[in-house]
Design a protein around this motif. Structure first.
Motif, mmCIF file in Angstrom:
data_model
loop_
_atom_site.group_PDB
_atom_site.id
_atom_site.type_symbol
_atom_site.label_atom_id
_atom_site.label_comp_id
_atom_site.label_asym_id
_atom_site.label_seq_id
_atom_site.Cartn_x
_atom_site.Cartn_y
_atom_site.Cartn_z
ATOM 1 N N LEU A 147 17.103 -7.499 -7.203
ATOM 2 C CA LEU A 147 16.855 -6.066 -7.379
ATOM 3 C C LEU A 147 15.480 -5.751 -7.974
ATOM 4 O O LEU A 147 14.767 -4.879 -7.470
ATOM 5 N N VAL A 148 15.108 -6.443 -9.029
ATOM 6 C CA VAL A 148 13.810 -6.178 -9.654
ATOM 7 C C VAL A 148 12.653 -6.572 -8.739
ATOM 8 O O VAL A 148 11.727 -5.781 -8.546
ATOM 9 N N PRO A 149 12.669 -7.779 -8.137
ATOM 10 C CA PRO A 149 11.554 -8.113 -7.237
ATOM 11 C C PRO A 149 11.426 -7.155 -6.051
ATOM 12 O O PRO A 149 10.309 -6.770 -5.690
ATOM 13 N N SER A 150 12.536 -6.760 -5.452
ATOM 14 C CA SER A 150 12.437 -5.835 -4.317
ATOM 15 C C SER A 150 11.975 -4.455 -4.781
ATOM 16 O O SER A 150 11.232 -3.779 -4.063
ATOM 17 N N GLY A 151 12.366 -4.060 -5.979
ATOM 18 C CA GLY A 151 11.893 -2.788 -6.528
ATOM 19 C C GLY A 151 10.402 -2.794 -6.777
ATOM 20 O O GLY A 151 9.692 -1.839 -6.434
ATOM 21 N N PHE A 152 9.878 -3.885 -7.349
ATOM 22 C CA PHE A 152 8.438 -3.982 -7.566
ATOM 23 C C PHE A 152 7.676 -4.074 -6.247
ATOM 24 O O PHE A 152 6.568 -3.546 -6.122
ATOM 25 N N TYR A 153 8.269 -4.743 -5.284
ATOM 26 C CA TYR A 153 7.636 -4.840 -3.961
ATOM 27 C C TYR A 153 7.487 -3.448 -3.340
ATOM 28 O O TYR A 153 6.416 -3.082 -2.859
ATOM 29 N N GLN A 154 8.549 -2.676 -3.370
ATOM 30 C CA GLN A 154 8.473 -1.321 -2.830
ATOM 31 C C GLN A 154 7.582 -0.426 -3.697
ATOM 32 O O GLN A 154 6.873 0.431 -3.173
ATOM 33 N N PHE A 155 7.602 -0.619 -5.002
ATOM 34 C CA PHE A 155 6.743 0.165 -5.887
ATOM 35 C C PHE A 155 5.269 -0.073 -5.566
ATOM 36 O O PHE A 155 4.467 0.863 -5.555
ATOM 37 N N TYR A 156 4.908 -1.317 -5.281
ATOM 38 C CA TYR A 156 3.529 -1.642 -4.922
ATOM 39 C C TYR A 156 3.085 -0.830 -3.703
ATOM 40 O O TYR A 156 2.003 -0.231 -3.700
ATOM 41 N N PHE A 157 3.920 -0.812 -2.676
ATOM 42 C CA PHE A 157 3.559 -0.068 -1.465
ATOM 43 C C PHE A 157 3.626 1.438 -1.683
ATOM 44 O O PHE A 157 2.882 2.185 -1.050
ATOM 45 N N ALA A 158 4.479 1.888 -2.569
ATOM 46 C CA ALA A 158 4.542 3.318 -2.877
ATOM 47 C C ALA A 158 3.254 3.779 -3.555
ATOM 48 O O ALA A 158 2.730 4.850 -3.245
ATOM 49 N N VAL A 159 2.734 2.961 -4.459
ATOM 50 C CA VAL A 159 1.488 3.312 -5.130
ATOM 51 C C VAL A 159 0.310 3.184 -4.172
ATOM 52 O O VAL A 159 -0.571 4.036 -4.142
ATOM 53 N N ARG A 160 0.314 2.121 -3.379
ATOM 54 C CA ARG A 160 -0.819 1.865 -2.488
ATOM 55 C C ARG A 160 -0.868 2.813 -1.298
ATOM 56 O O ARG A 160 -1.916 3.355 -0.975
ATOM 57 N N ASP A 161 0.291 3.015 -0.633
ATOM 58 C CA ASP A 161 0.311 3.750 0.630
ATOM 59 C C ASP A 161 1.148 5.018 0.612
ATOM 60 O O ASP A 161 1.179 5.745 1.597
ATOM 61 N N GLY A 162 1.873 5.256 -0.455
ATOM 62 C CA GLY A 162 2.704 6.445 -0.531
ATOM 63 C C GLY A 162 4.186 6.117 -0.417
ATOM 64 O O GLY A 162 4.586 5.094 0.139
#
Length: 88
Positions: A18-33
């Motif tokens: 859960l935490v790794p997938s959350g950070f993975y999606q957070f990275y793309f949310a910050v980078r690309d929206g």
């Protein structure tokens, strides 16, 4: 044993998947929206699927703790019923 199975399984689910997938999606949310981070390319991508597969072991640990808890409760109910029937 039930305590460790349930809580250990939940902890491992959180740490392994859960935490790794959350950070993975957070990275793309910050980078690309946010829309891109929730798109099928990311949310159903190879990394997320791999993290979901890694969650199988913690799920099994949690399930074994839940099954042990269920067996404990059923056994306690059966023994209580037998004891109360024997007292009559």
């Amino acid at each position: 044993m039930e305590f460790w199975g349930l809580n250990g399984g939940l902890l491992l689910m959180t740490v392994v998947s859960l935490v790794p997938s959350g950070f993975y999606q957070f990275y793309f949310a910050v980078r690309d929206g946010m829309w891109y981070a929730r798109s099928p390319e990311i949310a159903s991508g190879e990394v997320i699927r791999t993290l979901a597969k890694m969650r199988i072991v913690p799920d099994l640990i949690f399930a074994s703790g839940a099954i042990l808890m269920l067996v404990f409760v059923i056994r306690a109910v059966v023994l209580t019923v037998r004891k109360s029937e024997g007292a009559k």
